[in-house]
Design a protein around this motif. Structure first.
Motif, mmCIF file in Angstrom:
data_model
loop_
_atom_site.group_PDB
_atom_site.id
_atom_site.type_symbol
_atom_site.label_atom_id
_atom_site.label_comp_id
_atom_site.label_asym_id
_atom_site.label_seq_id
_atom_site.Cartn_x
_atom_site.Cartn_y
_atom_site.Cartn_z
ATOM 1 N N ARG A 168 0.253 26.252 -1.582
ATOM 2 C CA ARG A 168 -0.028 25.741 -0.233
ATOM 3 C C ARG A 168 -1.519 25.491 -0.035
ATOM 4 O O ARG A 168 -1.903 24.580 0.689
ATOM 5 N N SER A 169 -2.357 26.266 -0.678
ATOM 6 C CA SER A 169 -3.800 26.092 -0.562
ATOM 7 C C SER A 169 -4.303 24.915 -1.394
ATOM 8 O O SER A 169 -5.259 24.253 -1.025
ATOM 9 N N VAL A 170 -3.664 24.668 -2.524
ATOM 10 C CA VAL A 170 -4.134 23.650 -3.457
ATOM 11 C C VAL A 170 -3.622 22.253 -3.116
ATOM 12 O O VAL A 170 -4.349 21.262 -3.301
ATOM 13 N N LEU A 171 -2.423 22.136 -2.628
ATOM 14 C CA LEU A 171 -1.839 20.814 -2.389
ATOM 15 C C LEU A 171 -2.713 19.874 -1.549
ATOM 16 O O LEU A 171 -2.814 18.699 -1.885
ATOM 17 N N PRO A 172 -3.358 20.350 -0.498
ATOM 18 C CA PRO A 172 -4.209 19.422 0.262
ATOM 19 C C PRO A 172 -5.408 18.893 -0.536
ATOM 20 O O PRO A 172 -5.987 17.871 -0.167
ATOM 21 N N LEU A 173 -5.756 19.541 -1.633
ATOM 22 C CA LEU A 173 -6.900 19.133 -2.440
ATOM 23 C C LEU A 173 -6.540 18.152 -3.554
ATOM 24 O O LEU A 173 -7.417 17.560 -4.173
ATOM 25 N N VAL A 174 -5.243 17.973 -3.811
ATOM 26 C CA VAL A 174 -4.794 17.091 -4.890
ATOM 27 C C VAL A 174 -4.949 15.641 -4.446
ATOM 28 O O VAL A 174 -4.473 15.268 -3.376
ATOM 29 N N PRO A 175 -5.625 14.819 -5.271
ATOM 30 C CA PRO A 175 -5.757 13.410 -4.904
ATOM 31 C C PRO A 175 -4.401 12.715 -4.851
ATOM 32 O O PRO A 175 -3.530 12.982 -5.680
ATOM 33 N N VAL A 176 -4.234 11.842 -3.892
ATOM 34 C CA VAL A 176 -2.962 11.139 -3.723
ATOM 35 C C VAL A 176 -2.911 9.901 -4.607
ATOM 36 O O VAL A 176 -1.894 9.598 -5.197
ATOM 37 N N GLY A 177 -4.005 9.159 -4.713
ATOM 38 C CA GLY A 177 -4.015 7.949 -5.532
ATOM 39 C C GLY A 177 -3.096 6.886 -4.955
ATOM 40 O O GLY A 177 -2.689 6.933 -3.791
ATOM 41 N N ASN A 178 -2.746 5.902 -5.786
ATOM 42 C CA ASN A 178 -1.903 4.793 -5.330
ATOM 43 C C ASN A 178 -0.434 5.161 -5.232
ATOM 44 O O ASN A 178 0.290 4.669 -4.370
ATOM 45 N N THR A 179 0.024 6.026 -6.118
ATOM 46 C CA THR A 179 1.465 6.306 -6.181
ATOM 47 C C THR A 179 1.846 7.666 -5.616
ATOM 48 O O THR A 179 3.003 7.877 -5.257
ATOM 49 N N GLY A 180 0.924 8.617 -5.605
ATOM 50 C CA GLY A 180 1.243 9.962 -5.147
ATOM 51 C C GLY A 180 1.958 10.807 -6.185
ATOM 52 O O GLY A 180 2.367 11.926 -5.905
ATOM 53 N N HIS A 181 2.080 10.279 -7.419
ATOM 54 C CA HIS A 181 2.813 11.013 -8.456
ATOM 55 C C HIS A 181 2.160 12.340 -8.820
ATOM 56 O O HIS A 181 2.858 13.313 -9.093
ATOM 57 N N LEU A 182 0.827 12.366 -8.853
ATOM 58 C CA LEU A 182 0.151 13.603 -9.226
ATOM 59 C C LEU A 182 0.485 14.719 -8.238
ATOM 60 O O LEU A 182 0.868 15.821 -8.625
ATOM 61 N N LYS A 183 0.374 14.410 -6.958
ATOM 62 C CA LYS A 183 0.657 15.418 -5.936
ATOM 63 C C LYS A 183 2.115 15.872 -5.996
ATOM 64 O O LYS A 183 2.418 17.047 -5.817
ATOM 65 N N GLN A 184 3.009 14.948 -6.283
ATOM 66 C CA GLN A 184 4.435 15.285 -6.367
ATOM 67 C C GLN A 184 4.758 16.111 -7.612
ATOM 68 O O GLN A 184 5.790 16.782 -7.665
ATOM 69 N N SER A 185 3.872 16.087 -8.603
ATOM 70 C CA SER A 185 4.159 16.778 -9.857
ATOM 71 C C SER A 185 3.680 18.230 -9.863
ATOM 72 O O SER A 185 3.991 18.970 -10.789
ATOM 73 N N VAL A 186 2.939 18.649 -8.854
ATOM 74 C CA VAL A 186 2.416 20.009 -8.820
ATOM 75 C C VAL A 186 3.561 20.985 -8.547
ATOM 76 O O VAL A 186 4.285 20.839 -7.574
ATOM 77 N N ARG A 187 3.732 21.947 -9.449
ATOM 78 C CA ARG A 187 4.828 22.918 -9.345
ATOM 79 C C ARG A 187 4.303 24.312 -9.626
ATOM 80 O O ARG A 187 3.270 24.485 -10.248
#
Length: 61
Positions: A34-53
Protein backbone atom coordinates in the motif's frame (compact mmCIF):
# COMPACT_ATOMS: atom_id res chain seq x y z
CA UNK A 1 19.48 -10.06 5.53
CA UNK A 2 21.70 -11.30 8.35
CA UNK A 3 19.27 -9.96 10.95
CA UNK A 4 16.35 -11.73 9.33
CA UNK A 5 18.21 -15.03 9.14
CA UNK A 6 19.20 -14.75 12.79
CA UNK A 7 15.61 -13.94 13.72
CA UNK A 8 14.31 -17.05 11.95
CA UNK A 9 16.99 -19.24 13.54
CA UNK A 10 16.17 -17.86 16.99
CA UNK A 11 12.43 -18.38 16.47
CA UNK A 12 12.99 -21.99 15.40
CA UNK A 13 15.22 -22.68 18.40
CA UNK A 14 12.53 -21.21 20.66
CA UNK A 15 10.00 -23.62 19.16
CA UNK A 16 7.93 -20.98 17.37
CA UNK A 17 5.36 -22.02 14.80
CA UNK A 18 7.02 -21.06 11.53
CA UNK A 19 3.70 -21.34 9.70
CA UNK A 20 2.48 -18.42 11.82
CA UNK A 21 5.47 -16.41 10.60
CA UNK A 22 4.16 -16.77 7.06
CA UNK A 23 0.96 -14.94 7.99
CA UNK A 24 2.85 -12.15 9.72
CA UNK A 25 5.10 -11.76 6.67
CA UNK A 26 2.01 -11.51 4.46
CA UNK A 27 0.52 -8.77 6.63
CA UNK A 28 3.79 -6.81 6.52
CA UNK A 29 4.01 -7.22 2.75
CA UNK A 30 0.45 -5.95 2.32
CA UNK A 31 1.30 -2.84 4.37
CA UNK A 32 4.44 -2.25 2.30
CA UNK A 33 2.49 -2.72 -0.94
CA UNK A 34 0.00 0.00 0.00
CA UNK A 35 2.92 2.35 0.65
CA UNK A 36 4.77 1.51 -2.56
CA UNK A 37 1.97 1.44 -5.12
CA UNK A 38 1.54 5.23 -5.28
CA UNK A 39 5.26 5.51 -6.14
CA UNK A 40 5.17 3.10 -9.10
CA UNK A 41 5.25 4.91 -12.45
CA UNK A 42 2.11 4.38 -14.50
CA UNK A 43 3.59 4.97 -17.97
CA UNK A 44 1.47 4.58 -21.10
CA UNK A 45 -0.04 1.19 -20.35
CA UNK A 46 -0.02 0.87 -16.55
CA UNK A 47 1.37 -2.67 -16.84
CA UNK A 48 4.19 -2.08 -14.37
CA UNK A 49 1.83 -0.91 -11.64
CA UNK A 50 -0.52 -3.81 -12.33
CA UNK A 51 2.35 -6.30 -12.06
CA UNK A 52 3.36 -5.40 -8.49
CA UNK A 53 2.52 -8.35 -6.21
CA UNK A 54 3.35 -9.58 -2.75
CA UNK A 55 4.24 -13.04 -1.62
CA UNK A 56 4.71 -14.58 1.79
CA UNK A 57 7.08 -17.30 2.84
CA UNK A 58 8.28 -18.81 6.08
CA UNK A 59 11.91 -18.19 5.13
CA UNK A 60 13.98 -15.11 4.35
CA UNK A 61 14.36 -14.42 0.66
Amino acid sequence: MVGQKRFVQTMRKAGADMQALKGVNREAADIALRSVLPLVPVGNTGHLKQSVRVGATMKPA
